[in-house]
Structures are given as structure tokens and as C-alpha cells.
Design an enzyme around this catalytic site. Structure first.
Site, PDB file in Angstrom:
ATOM      1  CG  ASP A 260      59.642  -4.557  52.092  1.00  0.00           C
ATOM      2  OD1 ASP A 260      58.946  -3.572  51.831  1.00  0.00           O
ATOM      3  OD2 ASP A 260      59.197  -5.600  52.603  1.00  0.00           O
ATOM      4  CD  GLU A 302      58.589   0.054  53.164  1.00  0.00           C
ATOM      5  OE1 GLU A 302      57.390   0.199  52.885  1.00  0.00           O
ATOM      6  OE2 GLU A 302      59.057  -1.013  53.577  1.00  0.00           O
TER       7      GLU A 302
END
Length: 596
Positions: A260, A302
Site C-alpha cells: 500500500d 500500489e
């Protein structure tokens, strides 16, 4: 694999890991002592690795491109919205098998902060499952069931921040100097100076990048929400802790980690603290640690950045040879480009993105998708448009307004983080954004189904690990029930995070979408297409037409509501019929074999 080959692999990856540590910490820390600590972690976690995972390691070391395959199809969902609990997920594995899924991403699975948690991405304990969803033992049982179905389980690993009630943060607030240095705390004047160079992620609901925390004696760096404290990766103790955490999770059976917010990891004065070289060195260190102790495991970045900034997340040649980074990276720009293409009935932007998406290194692939749990962030493609549009902001703003239902639009999206001053995002399920929610006539419904098929085809034909987001296979529309929940009403992305309606998968809409998806999957497998896409030349006089080379095949898309000329001929794998001179509105043809 022979002992000598295994030893050679270990030496190579240990050398790569050591180089990253020297780059990150060599100037101010005892890297030799750090290296000893990390080696101990690697050895301990490798010794604890279950025999089934060791066997999978050996299999995948022998087939390092296992995830770059035509049949690699993914699915992404929230456990509670889909099945209630982790144990409940096991009862739906047959659904994934029917969809051809080989990769399952369970969103926000780890224990989150109490109260508001950014949809579960403010992690309070990396090594525990959210209690309402089950236990780690439940996860291990699910992993066994999934592996039997050849499905790899992915979990989110939030590298940039923890929740403010994580044990590290609690200790930091209590005055523990060791854990205080896990976070970044500045005096208010310095925070104000840094703020001038830092973009804002959530300008409406969480403006700014710092939060005053009296117990910490200053301003804590909080890129996202005030309760998400950014980790201080300049502290090598953070590296040791995260390597240990990652390997422990891999030993529980997870086969992939979604990293993330990777672009934000390193903080450096005088910069916008995005996409800095040190962020890549951090991820390459994590990759090397996995290659040593758990090589069956994928890393997925990401990195929601312009296409030009994406290639380094796959790795780079640093003079000592190629250093791999992530196995998978989201092709976010292609997703955004598909919606822009539908809004303006032009293939110009997806053509530019496809053209920029080639040249992948070995052992790497895109993750492609039409929708996900987040908004469509229009600003992500500004850099791609600036090469050929004099006013890309205005162009994207028009596309955003159209997908949010302006004028005679068929779409039913809703704005996200819109303060009127800058490009924002748009929320909505795939079906609602594509026109199915608003459709009241048979013709309008047919057009919506064609738009859905176009975007699914864009994800499948472009060669990546094509991933379906929960409910999109059933044509589920926007869920506005979140507005009645005080804990969620402020977060517009719940609009497209509905509870799975299991009756919906039996509806005519679901059967239509599912049938289209099945034909696309079969066509890609038949084409042997996987990996980087190839942009095919199309006439400049037909700007609505996009051509993609997928394996041995050619795929053409008409993003407009009128027929366009098609010069290529062949048999369409999707229908089994020969092509004509024209491509119908909002249609795809998947032509088998090379051009005549």
C-alpha cells in the site's frame, strides 16, 4: 533444485538485500550489525516455514513466470461485504473457480484501528486478522482450500503507516524512545515549511500532511488521515520489523502482498516525498528478503503515479545487474483511460497508455482492472495527457463531470474529494458508471452491457493479471445505504463497496456480464496472450478505434456510439464469425492469428 543452485540463489539475493541496506543506511548506521540482525530474522522465518509452503517455493523457483500466464485471472473483495467472515469465504471458492480466478485479493483483512480506519487500511496489528472476520487459523484453512483450487491469496501490507493505536504508536505516545523513532515527528514550524511542497491526498476530509499530537511533542507526519502515522523508514529498526512481519505473514499461507502507498515511503526535505529512489530501495530489499525465505510470494505495488514513473517499481539495472522490485504493478492509468475513452468517445488516451505499457522485464506483469475499491482518480493520467493535449486538466475535468452524470450522460458516478480547486476522483460501481443503473430502455441497457464488456476486454486483452472487483461480475449498482451509517457517511467510496447480493448472480444482467467475461477469458487463453501489451496501428481518421496485440491475436475496440471502418479481417474468437467492413458501436472484435 540442487543444493548448489539453492545456495547460489541465496547468495545472489543476500547480496541484493545488502546493497539496499548500504544505500539506505550506510551513511549513518552500523550496517554490519544491521545485516546480522536481518540475517537472523531470515534464518528464523525460513526455519519456521511450513512444508507445504516450502514445496510451493521450490515449484515456483522452477517456474518464475508462473503468474505471467494467459489464465491468470484475479478477483478482489472485502471479506465482510462478500461472505461475512473468513470461514464464510471457503463456501464461495466454487464461485471463484467458475470465474476462472487464480488470484484472490482480500481487502483490509488485517486488524484495523478501532473506529474510523480508512476502510480498514489503518492497521493496528499486522499479525492478527480483524476479529469480526475470524482468526489467523481461519486464514490458514482458507489458504489450504484456495491452494487446492490453484488460487493464490493476497493481503494488503500497509508499508507507509500504521494506525495510531498500533502497539508501536501506543509505546511511542507513552514515551518509549525506541518506538517514537518508528514515526516522524517535527516541530510545528518545520512541518509548516514541509507542507508547502507536499500534495494533499484527501484535501476535503483530511487536509494537510501533519497532525499535532501533544503526547508525541510535535507534529506527526500523517500523509493520509490523522490516525494513520507515517513510518520512519530512515530508521533501520523499521526495516527489520517489516521484514519480520512480512515473512511471518507469508508463513501463514499468504502468497502475495499488495504494498500500500509505495510511492510515499521515503521522506526527504526539499521534495514532494513521492517516488524517491529510496522508496525503490526499500521495496527491493523486501523483494530480496522474500526471495531468500519465501520465494513463492508475489509483491504488488500500489503506485498510483503517471505511467512514466511506473517502470522503476518493476526494478532497474543498477550497474551490478538488474535488481527486481515488484512482480506486479497496478496499471492504474489504463483503468482511468478506459473511462475517459467512454466519456469522450475517443481511443486516444488508452492508446497512449497501452503504447507506454510495453517493455516489461522478465518475471513481471501488470495488474489490470476496470474498477476497484478506490475512486477513479482523474489526475493520475495528467502526465500521460500532457504529451499531446494543451489543457489536460480541463479535458479530465470534463470526463469526470460526464461520468458523474452531467448533461445527457448515461453514467451515475459521484464526485470524491472535490473542493472545486483541483482534479478530484469519481466513485461508483462499474455497472452504475457504465450506464446500467440509469438505463430505462432495452437499447440503453444493451449499450451499458457493451461498455462493461469494452472495459473488461481492455483489462483482459492488455495482458495483465486481469482482476474483477466484487459485484461487478453481477452488475451490482451503487449502494447508497452507507449514508445512513454515521461511521461511514463521510467516506464516499462506500458507494462502490456494497454487500454482495448473492441473488444478483442469477439475474439476466449477471448472466450477460458473466458470459462476456467467459468469452474474453477463453479468447486470451487461446491467444496465449499475457504480459505487456502491444499497440496496433489504426487509421488516424478513426480516433474511436483502439488496437491491441494480445499473444498471437489482434483485438480492436470501438469506444464510440457509431459504426467505424475496420480494415483488418479474420475470425472473431468472441462470436466465431468472420468480421465485416465495419465495427459496430461499443463493440470488440478479437481476431485470431496474425494480420492477413
Amino acid at each position: 533444485m540442487s543444493v548448489s543452485t539453492r545456495d547460489d540463489r541465496s547468495r545472489r539475493h543476500r547480496a541484493t538485500l545488502r546493497r539496499q541496506l548500504d544505500r539506505l543506511y550506510g551513511a549513518g548506521h552500523d550496517v554490519a550489525a544491521l545485516w546480522s540482525r536481518i540475517e537472523a530474522v531470515l534464518d528464523d522465518r525460513a526455519a519456521e516455514r511450513p512444508p507445504t509452503m516450502q514445496a510451493l517455493d521450490a515449484e515456483r523457483v522452477g517456474d518464475p513466470d508462473w503468474f505471467v500466464a494467459p489464465d491468470m485471472i484475479g478477483y478482489s473483495t472485502y471479506v465482510d461485504r462478500f461472505a461475512g467472515t473468513v470461514a464464510g469465504m471457503a463456501g464461495h471458492v466454487d464461485h471463484f473457480e467458475r470465474l476462472g480466478v487464480r488470484y484472490l485479493h482480500l481487502l483490509a483483512l488485517l486488524k484495523a484501528r478501532a473506529g474510523d480506519s480508512d476502510g480498514g487500511f489503518a492497521v493496528a496489528d499486522y499479525l492478527s486478522i480483524e476479529p469480526a472476520l475470524g482468526s489467523m487459523a481461519d486464514v490458514e484453512r482458507l489458504c489450504e482450500r484456495l491452494r487446492a483450487a490453484r488460487i493464490s491469496l493476497c493481503v494488503d501490507l500497509a508499508l507507509n503507516h500504521t494506525a495510531d493505536d498500533h502497539v508501536w504508536a501506543i509505546a511511542a505516545k507513552a514515551g518509549d524512545p525506541h518506538y517514537r523513532d518508528f514515526y516522524i515527528v517535527l516541530d510545528e514550524a518545520e512541518a509548516a515549511r514541509r507542507e508547502t511542497l507536499l500534495p494533499q491526498v484527501f484535501p476535503t476530509t483530511a487536509p494537510g500532511n501533519f497532525t499535532i499530537v501533544p503526547a508525541m511533542g510535535g507534529a506527526v507526519w500523517t500523509t493520509f488521515y490523522p490516525f494513520q502515522w507515517d513510518l520512519n523508514w530512515a530508521n533501520p529498526d523499521v526495516m527489520v520489523a517489516m521484514i519480520d512481519t512480512m515473512l511471518r505473514l507469508a508463513n501463514h499461507g499468504f502468497e502475495a502482498f499488495r504494498l500500500d502507498s509505495t510511492a510515499f515511503l521515503w521522506k526527504q526535505a526539499g521534495t514532494d516525498c513521492r517516488n524517491l529512489p529510496q522508496a525503490h530501495h526499500i521495496v527491493r530489499a523486501l523483494r530480496a528478503a522474500l526471495e531468500i525465505a519465501a520465494p513463492a510470494t508475489l509483491l504488488k505495488a500500489e503506485a498510483i503515479v503517471p505511467t512514466a514513473f511506473v517502470p522503476p517499481y518493476f526494478g532497474a539495472d543498477e550497474g551490478d545487474g538488474f535488481e527486481p522490485e515488484c512482480h506486479l504493478v497496478y496499471n492504474n492509468s489504463l483503468m482511468v483511460a478506459g473511462w475517459v475513452a467512454l466519456a469522450e468517445q475517443s481511443a486516444a488516451l488508452p492508446a497512449a497508455i497501452v503504447g507506454a505499457s510495453g517493455g516489461l522485464p522478465n518475471g513481471a506483469n501488470w495488474l489490470t482492472y476496470a474498477r476497484c475499491h478506490d475512486d477513479i482518480g482523474w489526475g493520475a493520467v495528467l502526465g500521460d495527457l500532457r504529451g499531446f493535449d494543451p489543457d489536460p486538466e480541463a479535458r479530465l475535468a470534463r470526463a469526470g463531470r460526464f461520468i458523474e452524470g452531467a448533461g445527457d450522460s448515461w453514467a451515475r458516478g459521484e464526485p470524491f474529494q472535490s473542493d472545486g480547486a483541483a482534479l478530484h476522483g469519481t466513485n461508483g460501481t462499474m455497472a452504475s458508471l457504465a450506464g446500467l443503473e440509469a438505463a430505462v430502455t432495452d437499447d440503453a441497457r444493451e449499450a451499458a452491457f457493451r461498455r462493461i464488456a469494452l472495459l473488461n476486454a481492455l483489462a483482459v486483452a492488455s495482458g495483465g493479471l486481469a482482476t474483477t472487483y466484487m459485484g461487478d461480475e453481477a452488475g451490482m449498482v451503487n449502494d447508497r445505504s452507507y449514508l445512513a451509517d454515521p461511521d461511514r457517511a463521510h467516506e464516499g467510496r462506500w458507494l462502490h463497496r456494497p454487500a454482495m447480493d448473492w441473488t444478483a448472480i442469477e439475474t439476466p444482467a449477471a448472466r450477460r456480464i458473466d458470459g462476456d467475461l467467459a468469452r474474453l477469458r477463453a479468447a486470451r487463453i487461446a491467444s496465449n496472450g499475457a504480459g505487456a501489451p502491444t499497440l496496433l496501428a489504426t487509421p488516424a481518421t478513426v480516433p474511436q478505434l483502439l488496437g491491441i496485440g494480445c499473444g498471437s491475436d489482434r483485438v480492436f475496440f470501438n469506444f464510440s456510439d457509431r459504426r467505424v471502418a475496420l480494415s483488418d479481417r479474420g475470425i472473431d474468437r468472441l462470436t466465431g464469425t468472420a468480421t465485416g467492413e465495419m465495427l459496430e458501436p461499443l463493440h470488440i472484435v478479437w481476431l485470431s492469428g496474425a494480420s492477413a
